[in-house]
Design a protein around this motif. Structure first.
Motif, short mmCIF file in Angstrom:
data_model
loop_
_atom_site.label_atom_id
_atom_site.label_comp_id
_atom_site.label_asym_id
_atom_site.label_seq_id
_atom_site.Cartn_x
_atom_site.Cartn_y
_atom_site.Cartn_z
N VAL A 35 -7.10 -2.50 4.12
CA VAL A 35 -8.01 -3.09 5.10
C VAL A 35 -8.21 -4.59 4.86
CG1 VAL A 35 -10.22 -2.84 6.26
CG2 VAL A 35 -9.18 -0.87 5.12
N MET A 36 -8.48 -4.94 3.59
CA MET A 36 -8.88 -6.32 3.31
C MET A 36 -7.70 -7.24 3.06
SD MET A 36 -12.28 -5.82 1.04
CE MET A 36 -11.99 -4.22 0.38
N GLY A 37 -6.55 -6.69 2.69
CA GLY A 37 -5.38 -7.52 2.46
C GLY A 37 -5.45 -8.26 1.15
N ASN A 38 -4.81 -9.43 1.11
CA ASN A 38 -4.62 -10.15 -0.15
C ASN A 38 -5.92 -10.62 -0.78
OD1 ASN A 38 -1.90 -9.96 -0.55
ND2 ASN A 38 -1.46 -11.61 0.89
N VAL A 39 -6.91 -10.88 0.06
CA VAL A 39 -8.13 -11.47 -0.48
C VAL A 39 -8.82 -10.52 -1.45
CG1 VAL A 39 -9.77 -10.69 1.26
CG2 VAL A 39 -10.10 -12.89 0.14
N GLN A 40 -8.48 -9.22 -1.33
CA GLN A 40 -9.11 -8.23 -2.21
C GLN A 40 -8.75 -8.49 -3.67
OE1 GLN A 40 -7.32 -5.45 -3.68
NE2 GLN A 40 -9.16 -4.48 -4.55
N LYS A 41 -7.62 -9.21 -3.89
CA LYS A 41 -7.16 -9.44 -5.27
C LYS A 41 -8.15 -10.25 -6.09
CE LYS A 41 -2.40 -8.70 -4.23
NZ LYS A 41 -2.13 -7.46 -4.93
N VAL A 42 -8.98 -10.98 -5.41
CA VAL A 42 -9.99 -11.76 -6.09
C VAL A 42 -10.98 -10.85 -6.83
CG1 VAL A 42 -12.10 -12.20 -4.76
CG2 VAL A 42 -10.68 -14.10 -5.47
N PHE A 43 -11.02 -9.62 -6.35
CA PHE A 43 -11.98 -8.64 -6.86
C PHE A 43 -11.82 -8.38 -8.36
CE2 PHE A 43 -11.50 -4.16 -7.97
CZ PHE A 43 -12.79 -3.70 -7.97
N TYR A 44 -10.56 -8.37 -8.86
CA TYR A 44 -10.35 -8.03 -10.27
C TYR A 44 -11.04 -9.05 -11.18
CZ TYR A 44 -6.90 -5.10 -8.08
OH TYR A 44 -6.31 -4.19 -7.27
N PHE A 45 -10.88 -10.31 -10.84
CA PHE A 45 -11.52 -11.34 -11.66
C PHE A 45 -13.03 -11.40 -11.39
CE2 PHE A 45 -7.99 -14.37 -13.19
CZ PHE A 45 -7.24 -13.28 -13.56
N SER A 179 -20.51 6.77 0.86
CA SER A 179 -19.58 6.16 1.79
C SER A 179 -19.22 4.73 1.40
CB SER A 179 -20.20 6.17 3.19
OG SER A 179 -21.41 5.46 3.16
N GLU A 180 -20.10 4.10 0.58
CA GLU A 180 -19.85 2.70 0.27
C GLU A 180 -18.80 2.50 -0.80
OE1 GLU A 180 -23.56 -0.19 1.05
OE2 GLU A 180 -23.77 1.26 -0.55
N LYS A 181 -18.48 3.54 -1.53
CA LYS A 181 -17.56 3.41 -2.65
C LYS A 181 -16.21 2.91 -2.15
CE LYS A 181 -16.14 6.06 -6.66
NZ LYS A 181 -16.92 5.54 -7.75
N MET A 182 -15.61 1.99 -2.94
CA MET A 182 -14.32 1.47 -2.52
C MET A 182 -13.25 2.49 -2.85
SD MET A 182 -14.74 -2.29 -4.07
CE MET A 182 -13.53 -3.23 -3.17
N GLY A 183 -12.27 2.64 -1.97
CA GLY A 183 -11.17 3.53 -2.27
C GLY A 183 -10.17 2.79 -3.14
N MET A 184 -10.13 3.11 -4.44
CA MET A 184 -9.22 2.39 -5.32
C MET A 184 -8.14 3.33 -5.84
SD MET A 184 -11.20 -0.41 -7.53
CE MET A 184 -12.27 0.63 -8.48
N THR A 185 -6.90 2.85 -5.86
CA THR A 185 -5.83 3.64 -6.45
C THR A 185 -5.89 3.49 -7.96
OG1 THR A 185 -4.30 1.80 -6.44
CG2 THR A 185 -4.37 3.14 -4.45
N ASP A 186 -5.08 4.33 -8.66
CA ASP A 186 -5.09 4.28 -10.12
C ASP A 186 -4.67 2.92 -10.64
OD1 ASP A 186 -5.97 6.79 -10.11
OD2 ASP A 186 -4.06 7.74 -10.65
N THR A 187 -3.66 2.31 -9.99
CA THR A 187 -3.20 1.00 -10.44
C THR A 187 -4.32 -0.02 -10.32
OG1 THR A 187 -1.66 1.52 -8.67
CG2 THR A 187 -0.89 0.04 -10.42
N MET A 188 -5.06 0.07 -9.23
CA MET A 188 -6.17 -0.86 -9.03
C MET A 188 -7.20 -0.71 -10.14
SD MET A 188 -6.83 -0.59 -5.01
CE MET A 188 -6.26 -1.81 -3.85
N VAL A 189 -7.53 0.55 -10.44
CA VAL A 189 -8.51 0.79 -11.50
C VAL A 189 -7.99 0.23 -12.82
CG1 VAL A 189 -9.68 2.57 -12.86
CG2 VAL A 189 -9.47 2.82 -10.38
N PHE A 190 -6.67 0.44 -13.06
CA PHE A 190 -6.09 -0.06 -14.31
C PHE A 190 -6.21 -1.58 -14.38
CE2 PHE A 190 -2.33 -2.13 -16.15
CZ PHE A 190 -2.55 -1.82 -17.48
N VAL A 191 -5.85 -2.27 -13.30
CA VAL A 191 -5.90 -3.74 -13.32
C VAL A 191 -7.34 -4.21 -13.50
CG1 VAL A 191 -5.42 -5.85 -12.03
CG2 VAL A 191 -3.84 -3.93 -11.91
#
Lengths: 229, 234
Positions: A35-45, A179-191
């Motif tokens: 949904v959010m695209g590339n900008v979501q990558k900022v989330f990890y930091f 409902s607010e929880k983000m849907g994260m894949t395992d790789t996302m959780v790992f990163v």
């Protein structure tokens, strides 16, 4: 000036490497959010810096209590170091959050509980630094600083609770559910977990440097006193 | 009460000393009136300024009243807190108080009570003035109760911080900077609860805010009681 201990030198290199790898992982390894695209990558930091900021905040409050109990000046310099690092990292968190919020929520800034609390926390830290600046006697500076950090540490949770009573739109990352929880894949959780670990190492590294700096400042103050006498 | 009984009953002495300090402040204020008059004139000025800056027409009025009043109280409160501590510091009165053979927290509670009295006096005059000028009914027991609870929280932290800021180089400038970020929970809760009473919302909507006010008051009174010692230490 004593040379840096070996472990500290090792940490210097390690922090740079860990953050570099974290950068690579979040940009290239983690999948792009649908949904959010590339900008979501900022989330990890964003999460990692917020965690470090939080860590500094809790440490500062704990050191304030230690100082008031023991009156040992070392807790004061530990507390100041924690506040300064936490100040910087919360600032980074807010900036990263804004970058993410612009496309996701359609605005740079909303009066959302965690966002607002982080901003108020920054103001408390700035007030703390201004307070310290206005006091010459190091022992009094330490006492006042500790009392103010303690008061801040008590009021911030209440601030969060009271702002939370308004409705929130911030996604709940940890311990949320619903409902607010983000849907994260395992790789996302790992990163995400990886960045948290990486930034924790950066925190320890910076903290160590800051404490050494504090020790040198103290030494200079003492030397200056000796010259004046 | 003779001396022996006094020794066996230190509690009554504690509060006697607290009230002695409060009474000292109140009676000196009664003679000079410099603190109350500046707080009052300032508050009334702010209320007049609101009319022009916020264009308080009849519609916005009801929604904004609680907020406008609390901003007024917070700002005029810092005037009072600064003044009340500056008097102690400048005329060397604080050193005298510290020499007195009483627990240090007595000084805190004495000052806090007199500061609270000043704040309440200002509120007792400003609230009716606001009600009259903006033609809005503020004589709702719940609203007044919230104002009292909020003022207690404000003064609990404010007295402690003013004792701190007065000893720094920047003095009075520092107090609002130190005080306001810590006051956010009080301000949010007081404004929300007051609005609840003004718009006659249900208890379930008002109760959480009253709880926050209670919790804040209890926490900050007890913490100030514990740490005041380390602020006036010489």
């Amino acid at each position: 000036m004593a040379p840096q201990p070996k472990l500290l030198k090792f940490l210097n290199v390690l922090s740079v490497l860990l953050v570099a790898v974290g950068y690579y992982l979040s940009i290239f390894y983690a999948p792009t959010e649908k949904v959010m695209g590339n900008v979501q990558k900022v989330f990890y930091f964003h999460v990692a810096t917020a965690w470090v900021g939080m860590l500094g905040f809790i440490l500062a409050a704990a050191f304030a209590v230690f100082y008031l109990k023991s009156k040992d000046m070392k807790w004061d310099s530990y507390g100041l170091a924690a506040v300064e690092i936490s100040l910087v990292f919360f600032f980074i968190t807010i900036i990263l959050g804004s970058i993410w919020a612009r496309p996701a929520w359609g605005t740079w800034w909303t009066w959302e509980p965690r966002l607002t609390t982080a901003a108020i926390l920054e103001l408390i830290y700035l007030a703390y630094l201004l307070l310290r600046q206005g006091i010459e006697d190091p022992e009094q500076r330490a006492r006042f600083g500790a009392v103010y950090t303690l008061l801040g540490g008590l009021s911030v949770p209440l601030t969060l609770v009271s702002i939370r009573l308004f409705r929130t739109i911030h996604p709940v990352v940890v311990g949320g559910g619903g409902s607010e929880k983000m849907g994260m894949t395992d790789t996302m959780v790992f990163v995400m977990l990886y960045s948290i670990v990486a930034f924790s190492v950066v925190f320890v590294n910076l903290y160590w440097h800051r404490i050494r700096l504090g020790q040198y400042t103290e030494k200079i103050e003492q030397l200056k006193l000796r010259i004046n006498q | 009460m003779n001396n022996k009984e006094k020794l066996n009953n230190p509690k009554s002495d504690y509060w006697k000393s607290v009230f002695a300090i409060t009474w000292k402040d109140l009676s000196s204020e009664l003679r000079s009136r410099e603190l109350l008059s500046s707080m009052l004139v300032f508050s009334l000025l702010v209320i007049v300024i609101y009319y022009f800056t916020l264009e308080l027409d009849i519609k916005t009025r009801s929604a904004i009243t609680a907020g406008a009043l609390w901003v007024t109280f917070s700002f005029s409160g810092t005037l009072g807190l600064n003044r009340s501590m500056a008097i102690e510091k400048d005329r060397g009165c604080l050193d005298g108080l510290l020499l007195a053979p009483v627990d240090r927290s007595v000084i805190y509670f004495g000052k806090a009570l007199s500061n609270l009295a000043f704040m309440l006096i200002v509120e007792i005059i400003v609230i009716p003035a606001y009600a009259m000028m903006y033609n809005i009914n503020l004589f709702i027991p719940g609203f007044l109760f919230v104002t009292l609870l909020g003022s207690i929280g404000y003064i609990a932290v404010g007295t402690l911080l003013s004792a701190m800021s007065i000893q720094t180089r920047t003095r009075d400038v520092l107090l609002p900077i130190l005080l306001f970020p810590l006051l956010i929970p009080v301000l949010i809760a007081a404004v929300k609860a007051s609005n609840g009473f003004l718009l006659s919302l249900t208890w379930t909507e008002i109760m959480p805010w009253l709880n926050i006010l209670f919790v804040y008051d209890v926490i900050f009174i007890s913490v100030s009681f514990m740490v005041f010692d380390s602020i006036v230490e010489e």
